[in-house]
Scaffold this motif. Structure first.
Motif, mmCIF file in Angstrom:
data_model
loop_
_atom_site.group_PDB
_atom_site.id
_atom_site.type_symbol
_atom_site.label_atom_id
_atom_site.label_comp_id
_atom_site.label_asym_id
_atom_site.label_seq_id
_atom_site.Cartn_x
_atom_site.Cartn_y
_atom_site.Cartn_z
ATOM 1 N N PHE A 1 0.857 -1.181 0.000
ATOM 2 C CA PHE A 1 0.000 0.000 0.000
ATOM 3 C C PHE A 1 0.897 1.236 0.000
ATOM 4 C CE2 PHE A 1 -2.494 -3.594 1.199
ATOM 5 C CZ PHE A 1 -3.722 -3.366 0.598
ATOM 6 N N ALA A 2 0.718 2.164 0.905
ATOM 7 C CA ALA A 2 1.549 3.370 0.911
ATOM 8 C C ALA A 2 2.910 3.080 1.541
ATOM 9 C CB ALA A 2 0.833 4.474 1.684
ATOM 10 N N PRO A 3 3.937 3.895 1.241
ATOM 11 C CA PRO A 3 5.239 3.710 1.895
ATOM 12 C C PRO A 3 5.151 3.787 3.412
ATOM 13 C CG PRO A 3 5.431 5.204 0.018
ATOM 14 C CD PRO A 3 3.971 4.977 0.225
ATOM 15 N N GLU A 4 4.125 4.480 3.920
ATOM 16 C CA GLU A 4 3.919 4.585 5.365
ATOM 17 C C GLU A 4 3.306 3.322 5.965
ATOM 18 O OE1 GLU A 4 3.492 8.724 3.526
ATOM 19 O OE2 GLU A 4 2.762 6.684 3.098
ATOM 20 N N GLN A 5 3.115 2.277 5.125
ATOM 21 C CA GLN A 5 2.473 1.038 5.560
ATOM 22 C C GLN A 5 3.339 -0.179 5.219
ATOM 23 O OE1 GLN A 5 -1.064 2.424 3.306
ATOM 24 N NE2 GLN A 5 -2.262 1.626 5.011
ATOM 25 N N PRO A 6 4.450 -0.371 5.916
ATOM 26 C CA PRO A 6 5.341 -1.509 5.605
ATOM 27 C C PRO A 6 4.663 -2.851 5.893
ATOM 28 C CG PRO A 6 5.997 -0.437 7.655
ATOM 29 C CD PRO A 6 4.964 0.445 7.033
ATOM 30 N N ASP A 7 4.814 -3.787 4.969
ATOM 31 C CA ASP A 7 4.210 -5.111 5.116
ATOM 32 C C ASP A 7 4.934 -5.938 6.172
ATOM 33 O OD1 ASP A 7 2.915 -4.263 2.674
ATOM 34 O OD2 ASP A 7 2.426 -6.374 2.358
ATOM 35 N N LEU A 8 4.154 -6.628 6.994
ATOM 36 C CA LEU A 8 4.701 -7.559 7.978
ATOM 37 C C LEU A 8 5.052 -8.890 7.322
ATOM 38 C CD1 LEU A 8 2.161 -6.793 10.792
ATOM 39 C CD2 LEU A 8 4.635 -6.502 11.024
ATOM 40 N N ASN A 9 6.030 -9.546 7.884
ATOM 41 C CA ASN A 9 6.443 -10.879 7.419
ATOM 42 C C ASN A 9 5.774 -11.928 8.297
ATOM 43 O OD1 ASN A 9 7.645 -13.229 6.623
ATOM 44 N ND2 ASN A 9 9.730 -12.620 7.176
ATOM 45 N N TRP A 10 4.736 -12.563 7.768
ATOM 46 C CA TRP A 10 3.961 -13.522 8.559
ATOM 47 C C TRP A 10 4.633 -14.888 8.678
ATOM 48 C CZ3 TRP A 10 -0.287 -13.455 11.685
ATOM 49 C CH2 TRP A 10 -0.864 -12.190 11.863
ATOM 50 N N GLU A 11 5.819 -15.041 8.108
ATOM 51 C CA GLU A 11 6.610 -16.235 8.391
ATOM 52 C C GLU A 11 7.307 -16.109 9.743
ATOM 53 O OE1 GLU A 11 6.402 -18.839 6.424
ATOM 54 O OE2 GLU A 11 5.051 -17.642 5.171
ATOM 55 N N ASN A 12 7.297 -14.918 10.311
ATOM 56 C CA ASN A 12 7.976 -14.641 11.576
ATOM 57 C C ASN A 12 7.061 -15.003 12.747
ATOM 58 O OD1 ASN A 12 8.840 -13.000 13.957
ATOM 59 N ND2 ASN A 12 10.408 -12.292 12.524
ATOM 60 N N PRO A 13 7.497 -15.883 13.643
ATOM 61 C CA PRO A 13 6.624 -16.297 14.752
ATOM 62 C C PRO A 13 6.256 -15.159 15.695
ATOM 63 C CG PRO A 13 8.855 -17.195 15.004
ATOM 64 C CD PRO A 13 8.783 -16.624 13.634
ATOM 65 N N GLU A 14 7.112 -14.144 15.812
ATOM 66 C CA GLU A 14 6.770 -12.997 16.654
ATOM 67 C C GLU A 14 5.525 -12.287 16.122
ATOM 68 O OE1 GLU A 14 9.828 -10.339 18.568
ATOM 69 O OE2 GLU A 14 11.061 -11.252 16.995
ATOM 70 N N VAL A 15 5.422 -12.178 14.811
ATOM 71 C CA VAL A 15 4.267 -11.512 14.204
ATOM 72 C C VAL A 15 2.997 -12.300 14.519
ATOM 73 C CG1 VAL A 15 3.203 -10.837 12.017
ATOM 74 C CG2 VAL A 15 5.661 -10.456 12.389
ATOM 75 N N ARG A 16 3.057 -13.596 14.358
ATOM 76 C CA ARG A 16 1.872 -14.417 14.614
ATOM 77 C C ARG A 16 1.440 -14.334 16.078
ATOM 78 N NH1 ARG A 16 1.430 -19.300 10.375
ATOM 79 N NH2 ARG A 16 2.605 -18.343 8.671
#
Length: 554
Positions: A175-190
């Protein structure tokens, strides 16, 4: 489920979408807020809806109207406080309204503590592993890691600089540069998002609408897509898309369903989810999200995108009912929301051309209103649940002439001024005919309202049996009280002329919709329960063009 067991509320609910900035302003700063919602809960209860869905109210720099979240557990100061939010949830329940919040799991704000930590960390660090940081291509990494495009226009990658100002890695933002995508392979994110769900469930929230539910998982190799089209938030033409609707999302939602079901023994019962998932219709991909151990419901965007044509409406309804029956899920119908042109305006354009950009073709608003009234009866007569976007019950059209200086949607800026964006469907509601904000609040609103909207206000329409508002109130009331009109299947009644749809449900219910411009005879019936417009003929036995009716057969 036995025949005597009540159907879960969410299978047949009518849910009202609140775009919080534009619903009601309680503190007089020109921006909608929690105080405004609290003041209008009696209106929503009188409308007859079962639940409200509130767009993001979290702390945010508001680069994308709150969909860039900096803190998922705190309320944006312009909207109120956490204590006010908890009080609103309690008061909504007292009015018989369940509360659904928006959750934005695909990305955070660039002001989120995690992303600020990532920028301050070295490449390859655990902080950066929560997002998609990658080296660039070409000499000195000067080119983005791949050819992905932002939904809002331009590339989906932005390059960062180190403390010395030297360019280094790139980060992904669909989306916008102000909206960095999360990496859902990362267990911390989950783990973090499961904890966020519990945080709000513990405060009485009944469910979540999942923003960009189909976008969380990316192909680990981040391959090129191979074309230069804008990656709009819509159904993709690519069968194995590297960042939309990948199979890995289903593992995430199975885990979320366990969180929701863990509240089954509370007084409120299990919490629920509704997905915003733009997926390929012909591949029946939507059903994958609604398997018994995943999400409860998902928006049906096929009806929203369908031109005003009887055959196309029927095909869309048939396909979706059949597809979701295979997984035992209800269909969730929607005609408008905060991301698309309001359907009064879409339906006011020639059939098959409703989805042109705003202003492309002159709009016949009167025709659009007639069709929108008919569409409301059709949608509310279908099996499943239905979402109402704030203002559609007032018959509000798209505001297509907002001054350029008022536009705030990042689409306008990111497209270089070639796409006006979504502000036209987000103009604050008219509650009365009073200035300066038509009852929205005490100050001029954040987007200007058309002066003619005073005739479309809640005050102007209340008690007027011919108004859109009273049509919605009557339809929702009848939908709830009609004997047997719950989850009974739909049966088409084919003894109608071309260009007309008719279907039966439940105990003596028949809905007839005339998509043509000419009157047609009504089929046999005992009583006209509700009509979207005046009937014609000496015996009122003619259904005018672009009109719908609910008939009682016994």
């Amino acid at each position: 489920m036995s025949a005597n067991t009540p159907s879960p509320w969410w299978r047949t609910a009518v849910i009202y979408q609140i775009y919080i900035r534009s619903f009601a302003d309680g503190n007089g700063d020109g921006i909608g807020d929690i105080a405004g919602i609290r003041s209008r809960l009696p209106y929503l209860a009188a409308l007859g809806v079962d639940a409200i869905w509130i767009t993001p109210w979290y702390v945010s720099p508001m680069a994308d109207g709150g969909y860039d979240v900096a803190d998922f557990r705190a309320i944006a100061p312009e909207f109120g406080t956490l204590a006010e939010a908890e009080q609103m949830i309690e008061e909504a329940h007292e009015h018989g309204l369940r509360v659904i919040l928006d959750i934005v799991p695909n990305h955070t704000s660039d002001q989120h503590p995690w992303f600020r930590e990532a920028l301050a960390s070295e490449p390859g660090s655990p902080a950066r592993a929560r997002y998609w940081f990658r080296p660039g291509r070409g000499p000195d990494g000067a080119f983005p890691p791949n050819d992905w495009r932002s939904v809002f226009g331009g590339p989906a990658w932005t390059r960062v600089r180190d403390e010395e100002g030297v360019p280094e890695e790139w980060y992904l933002h669909l989306f916008a540069p102000e909206q960095p995508d999360l990496n859902w392979e990362n267990p911390e994110v989950r783990a973090e998002f499961e904890d966020i769900l519990r945080f709000w469930f513990d405060r009485g929230v009944d469910g979540f609408r999942i923003d960009v539910a189909h976008g969380l998982v990316k192909h680990p190799a981040l391959p090129d897509i191979g074309w230069d089209k804008e990656e709009l938030l819509a159904e993709s033409e690519i069968a194995d898309h590297p960042h939309w609707d990948r199979d890995g999302v289903h593992e995430i939602y199975r885990a979320w369903r366990k969180v929701a079901d863990s509240y089954a023994d509370t007084p409120q019962g299990p919490r629920i989810f509704v997905a915003e998932a733009w997926v390929r219709t012909e591949a029946n991909r939507l059903a994958h999200y609604l398997r018994p151990d995943e999400l409860h419901t998902a928006f049906n965007f096929d009806l929203l995108r369908c031109p005003w044509d009887a055959e196309k409406f029927r095909a869309t309804i048939d396909h979706n009912l059949r597809m979701l029956a295979d997984v035992g899920a209800p269909t969730t119908w929607v005609l408008s929301n905060h991301d698309v042109i309001r359907h009064v305006t879409r339906y006011g354009r020639p059939a098959g051309r409703e989805h042109e950009p705003a202003g492309t073709t002159p709009c016949d608003v009167a025709l659009g209103v007639r069709r929108a009234r008919a569409a409301a009866l059709l949608m509310l007569g279908l099996p499943g649940s239905a979402y109402i976007y704030q203002g559609e019950e007032l018959g509000l059209p798209e505001v297509e002439d907002l001054p350029v200086e008022a536009l705030q949607d990042p689409i306008w800026r990111r497209s270089g001024g070639t796409r006006r964006g979504r502000d036209g469907c987000r103009v604050p509601l008219p509650w009365t005919g009073e200035s300066p904000a038509l009852g929205f609040g005490a100050a001029p609103p954040w987007l200007p309202q058309p002066a003619e909207w005073k005739t479309l206000s809640v005050e102007a329409q209340t008690g007027d049996d011919t108004s859109m508002l009273e049509l919605y109130r009557s339809a929702i009331s009848l939908r709830r009280s009609w004997p047997g009109l719950a989850e009974q299947p739909l049966t088409w009644y084919d003894e109608v002329p071309d260009g007309v749809l008719a279907f039966d449900r439940g105990d003596g219910f028949r809905c007839v919709v005339n998509f043509t411009d000419r009157p047609v005879p009504l089929p046999p019936h005992t009583e006209v329960a509700l009509a979207s417009g005046p009937l014609e003929g000496d015996a009122r036995d003619q259904l005018p063009g672009n009109t719908a009716v609910w008939l009682r057969l016994t």
